[in-house]
Design a protein around this motif. Structure first.
Motif, mmCIF file in Angstrom:
data_model
loop_
_atom_site.group_PDB
_atom_site.id
_atom_site.type_symbol
_atom_site.label_atom_id
_atom_site.label_comp_id
_atom_site.label_asym_id
_atom_site.label_seq_id
_atom_site.Cartn_x
_atom_site.Cartn_y
_atom_site.Cartn_z
ATOM 1 N N ASP A 170 -1.971 3.893 12.096
ATOM 2 C CA ASP A 170 -1.773 2.550 11.535
ATOM 3 C C ASP A 170 -0.762 2.531 10.401
ATOM 4 N N LYS A 171 -0.823 3.530 9.531
ATOM 5 C CA LYS A 171 0.085 3.556 8.383
ATOM 6 C C LYS A 171 1.470 4.035 8.805
ATOM 7 N N PRO A 172 2.512 3.480 8.217
ATOM 8 C CA PRO A 172 3.855 3.992 8.525
ATOM 9 C C PRO A 172 4.033 5.414 8.010
ATOM 10 N N ALA A 173 4.798 6.207 8.754
ATOM 11 C CA ALA A 173 5.097 7.575 8.333
ATOM 12 C C ALA A 173 6.126 7.595 7.216
ATOM 13 N N VAL A 174 6.978 6.584 7.170
ATOM 14 C CA VAL A 174 7.968 6.409 6.107
ATOM 15 C C VAL A 174 8.495 4.976 6.234
ATOM 16 N N VAL A 175 8.745 4.337 5.115
ATOM 17 C CA VAL A 175 9.292 2.970 5.140
ATOM 18 C C VAL A 175 10.810 3.078 5.048
ATOM 19 N N PHE A 176 11.430 3.029 6.214
ATOM 20 C CA PHE A 176 12.886 3.181 6.323
ATOM 21 C C PHE A 176 13.323 2.434 7.571
ATOM 22 N N PHE A 233 3.540 15.777 10.530
ATOM 23 C CA PHE A 233 4.147 14.773 11.395
ATOM 24 C C PHE A 233 3.813 13.345 10.986
ATOM 25 N N SER A 234 2.710 13.146 10.296
ATOM 26 C CA SER A 234 2.294 11.798 9.911
ATOM 27 C C SER A 234 2.925 11.324 8.608
ATOM 28 N N ARG A 235 3.638 12.214 7.894
ATOM 29 C CA ARG A 235 4.240 11.862 6.600
ATOM 30 C C ARG A 235 5.662 12.417 6.546
ATOM 31 N N TRP A 236 6.631 11.515 6.368
ATOM 32 C CA TRP A 236 8.034 11.918 6.379
ATOM 33 C C TRP A 236 8.714 11.521 5.080
ATOM 34 N N PRO A 237 9.667 12.329 4.633
ATOM 35 C CA PRO A 237 10.500 11.916 3.492
ATOM 36 C C PRO A 237 11.607 10.984 3.974
ATOM 37 N N LEU A 238 12.312 10.389 3.035
ATOM 38 C CA LEU A 238 13.484 9.586 3.389
ATOM 39 C C LEU A 238 14.577 10.507 3.951
ATOM 40 N N ALA A 280 0.828 -1.206 0.000
ATOM 41 C CA ALA A 280 0.000 0.000 0.000
ATOM 42 C C ALA A 280 0.864 1.259 0.000
ATOM 43 N N ALA A 281 1.963 1.221 0.751
ATOM 44 C CA ALA A 281 2.866 2.378 0.793
ATOM 45 C C ALA A 281 3.510 2.618 -0.567
ATOM 46 N N ARG A 282 3.826 1.554 -1.286
ATOM 47 C CA ARG A 282 4.423 1.711 -2.621
ATOM 48 C C ARG A 282 3.443 2.403 -3.567
ATOM 49 N N ARG A 283 2.171 2.084 -3.426
ATOM 50 C CA ARG A 283 1.165 2.707 -4.299
ATOM 51 C C ARG A 283 0.945 4.175 -3.928
ATOM 52 N N GLU A 284 0.879 4.468 -2.640
ATOM 53 C CA GLU A 284 0.512 5.802 -2.193
ATOM 54 C C GLU A 284 1.690 6.769 -2.141
ATOM 55 N N ARG A 285 2.851 6.291 -1.700
ATOM 56 C CA ARG A 285 4.014 7.179 -1.534
ATOM 57 C C ARG A 285 5.292 6.441 -1.942
ATOM 58 N N PRO A 286 5.490 6.197 -3.213
ATOM 59 C CA PRO A 286 6.674 5.446 -3.656
ATOM 60 C C PRO A 286 7.987 6.157 -3.349
ATOM 61 N N ASP A 287 7.940 7.485 -3.171
ATOM 62 C CA ASP A 287 9.165 8.229 -2.868
ATOM 63 C C ASP A 287 9.526 8.177 -1.388
ATOM 64 N N ALA A 288 8.675 7.539 -0.555
ATOM 65 C CA ALA A 288 8.934 7.454 0.882
ATOM 66 C C ALA A 288 9.224 6.013 1.299
ATOM 67 N N ILE A 289 9.838 5.251 0.387
ATOM 68 C CA ILE A 289 10.242 3.880 0.683
ATOM 69 C C ILE A 289 11.732 3.740 0.403
ATOM 70 N N SER A 307 8.500 -9.362 2.635
ATOM 71 C CA SER A 307 8.009 -10.255 3.682
ATOM 72 C C SER A 307 8.642 -9.937 5.032
ATOM 73 N N HIS A 308 9.653 -9.071 5.024
ATOM 74 C CA HIS A 308 10.349 -8.756 6.267
ATOM 75 C C HIS A 308 10.842 -7.312 6.189
ATOM 76 N N VAL A 309 9.963 -6.372 6.571
ATOM 77 C CA VAL A 309 10.261 -4.953 6.412
ATOM 78 C C VAL A 309 10.026 -4.220 7.725
ATOM 79 N N ARG A 310 10.876 -3.258 7.998
ATOM 80 C CA ARG A 310 10.694 -2.373 9.136
ATOM 81 C C ARG A 310 10.327 -0.985 8.622
ATOM 82 N N ALA A 311 9.569 -0.250 9.443
ATOM 83 C CA ALA A 311 9.122 1.086 9.050
ATOM 84 C C ALA A 311 9.020 1.964 10.292
ATOM 85 N N MET A 312 8.822 3.257 10.074
ATOM 86 C CA MET A 312 8.718 4.215 11.160
ATOM 87 C C MET A 312 7.256 4.602 11.355
#
Length: 448
Positions: free
Chosen positions: A170-176, A215-220, A133-142, A150-155
């Motif tokens: 519920d949604k990650p603020a950034v996948v990093f 605060f709910s949405r962060w860049p890399l 879902a994050a890839r679809r909505e915010r591909p620049d924040a992964i 299958s094994h990912v950590r996020a903030m």
């Protein structure tokens, strides 16, 4: 200077304690920390908690103190353990899931509405569906390194009216993937939330930074600090300890944990910045080496968050100490929180073993009085002169006109013959002349 441990693992849900965050609010010390429960090392329960390294999964706990040294762990009635909510758990598995959280960083947002006055940022688990879902909505924040979904950590982020009762997004603020302790703050000057985390570049762990108005949405994040050239090549940076000097929001400080892969031990260093973006290591690192063999910090240390005033004209920074080296099995180590302390205003200084001098850049001063934090050895002296922008001495305010300052003084008033005061109508430079003396800082006083 280090203190004895002031808080240790004492509760049934505290097999290991780490990541201390201290705030000093209205004469009270408030401490948030993470506890790793004993079931993470249970051979039947641990593998079901979804973490390949079970020590990552923690419970956010809370303690209070009147003096910073004697702590109580109040029963909050919020998080539960073994069927009871008579615990000091502020955020537990009921809210964040069985894997818990890691590196949580509560902070107070003075510009937020009351229901979101406290905010928090942490490292957690992301399911494959969440990542897709994050890839679809915010591909620049992964993170581009995220390949195995299958094994990912996020903030993740949360908000609270009191720092105890949390609402989690519920949604990650950034996948990093930024493990260890996060630091997030509201920068009133930049009007941005700023996050200091941990990254990976050139085969070594680094300190990263990102900023956002949402605060709910962060860049890399981007790298802002790497190991100093004077450190061994096998040095990594772990927790960053970003903070500000108490009462001075313009002084940005970091106390990074330095991990030496060769010795499997850690020390604590110091770096400074005028804007929170460009950083420089201070000379003389580390500021805190590994503790004595019999101490709880004999093996490794990890700095926490919050440089705060302590009784007796001191300031302190919390850190977690462990009796065994970093990669030793954590469930066997003794753990606890201690203070790394300094005399007020004396984090660093300019020292003259014999004679020396330095000058400040010309600047227009906001007051006509001057006070100095200094230590002068027996037989030595400190004098301060004043020059104009052309470096010409101002009559009556020269080094020779200054009454010599002696002794060990936190707030020595600088006086010149004839009672002259600093000019406030033009830019001036301060000329410090030292003889077997140290200067730790100075303060301009409004005496107009």
């Amino acid at each position: 200077m280090r203190t004895r441990p002031v808080l240790k693992a004492t509760e049934p849900w505290e097999k290991l304690v780490w990541w201390p965050k201290v705030m000093y609010e209205e004469g009270r010390y408030r401490l948030w920390y993470e506890a790793v429960p004993p079931d993470h090392w249970d051979p039947e329960i641990g593998p079901k908690l979804a973490w390949p390294n079970p020590v990552f999964a923690g419970l956010l706990c809370y303690a209070e103190s009147e003096d910073g040294f004697t702590w109580t762990k109040p029963e909050l009635g919020i998080g539960s353990w073994d069927g009871s909510n008579e615990t000091n758990i502020s955020l537990g598995r009921e809210t964040v899931g069985p894997m818990g959280l890691h590196g949580a960083s509560p902070f107070m947002d003075p510009d937020a509405p009351p229901e979101a006055r406290y905010k928090m940022f942490w490292y957690g688990d992301a399911t494959p569906d969440v990542v897709k879902a994050a890839r679809r909505e915010r591909p620049d924040a992964i993170d581009p390194r995220t390949t195995d979904e299958s094994h990912v950590r996020a903030m993740y982020v949360g908000t609270s009216p009191d720092g105890l009762n949390w609402i989690v997004q519920d949604k990650p603020a950034v996948v990093f993937s930024s493990d260890t302790l996060q630091v997030v703050e509201w920068d009133a000057l930049r009007k941005q939330y700023v996050w200091y985390g941990r990254g990976w570049s050139w085969g070594r762990r680094t300190i990263t930074r990102a900023e956002t108005t949402d605060f709910s949405r962060w860049p890399l994040p981007q790298d802002v600090l790497t190991a100093s050239p004077i450190n061994p090549e096998q040095t990594d940076l772990y927790t960053n300890g970003k903070t500000r000097y108490p009462g001075d929001p313009t002084t940005h400080l970091m106390f990074p944990t330095l991990y030496d892969r060769a010795t499997d031990q850690t020390t604590i260093g110091m770096a400074t910045s005028v804007d929170g973006v460009a950083w420089n290591w201070t000379p003389g690192n580390p500021v805190l080496p590994v503790g004595s063999p019999e101490g709880v910090d004999a093996g490794s240390m990890f700095v926490g968050i919050g440089l705060v005033p302590l009784p007796g004209d001191r300031i302190g920074l919390p850190y977690a100490g462990y009796s065994y080296p970093h990669k030793f099995p954590a469930n066997l180590a003794d753990s606890g929180f201690s203070w790394c302390t300094w005399t007020r205003g004396r984090l660093a200084g300019v020292h003259a073993q014999t004679e020396g001098e330095f000058r400040t850049p010309p600047v227009r001063l906001a007051g006509s009085g001057l006070r100095v934090n200094c230590r002068v050895q027996s037989g030595g002296s400190l004098r301060v002169g004043v020059t104009d922008e052309e470096w010409s001495e101002i009559p009556g305010l020269g080094v020779s006109d200054c009454q010599p300052i002696t002794g060990d003084q936190l707030d020595a008033t600088v006086r010149w013959s004839g009672g002259s005061k600093l000019p406030v109508d033009r830019a001036v430079s301060l000329h410090f002349s030292l003889r077997t003396a140290s200067v730790f800082g100075f303060e301009i006083l409004d005496e107009r």
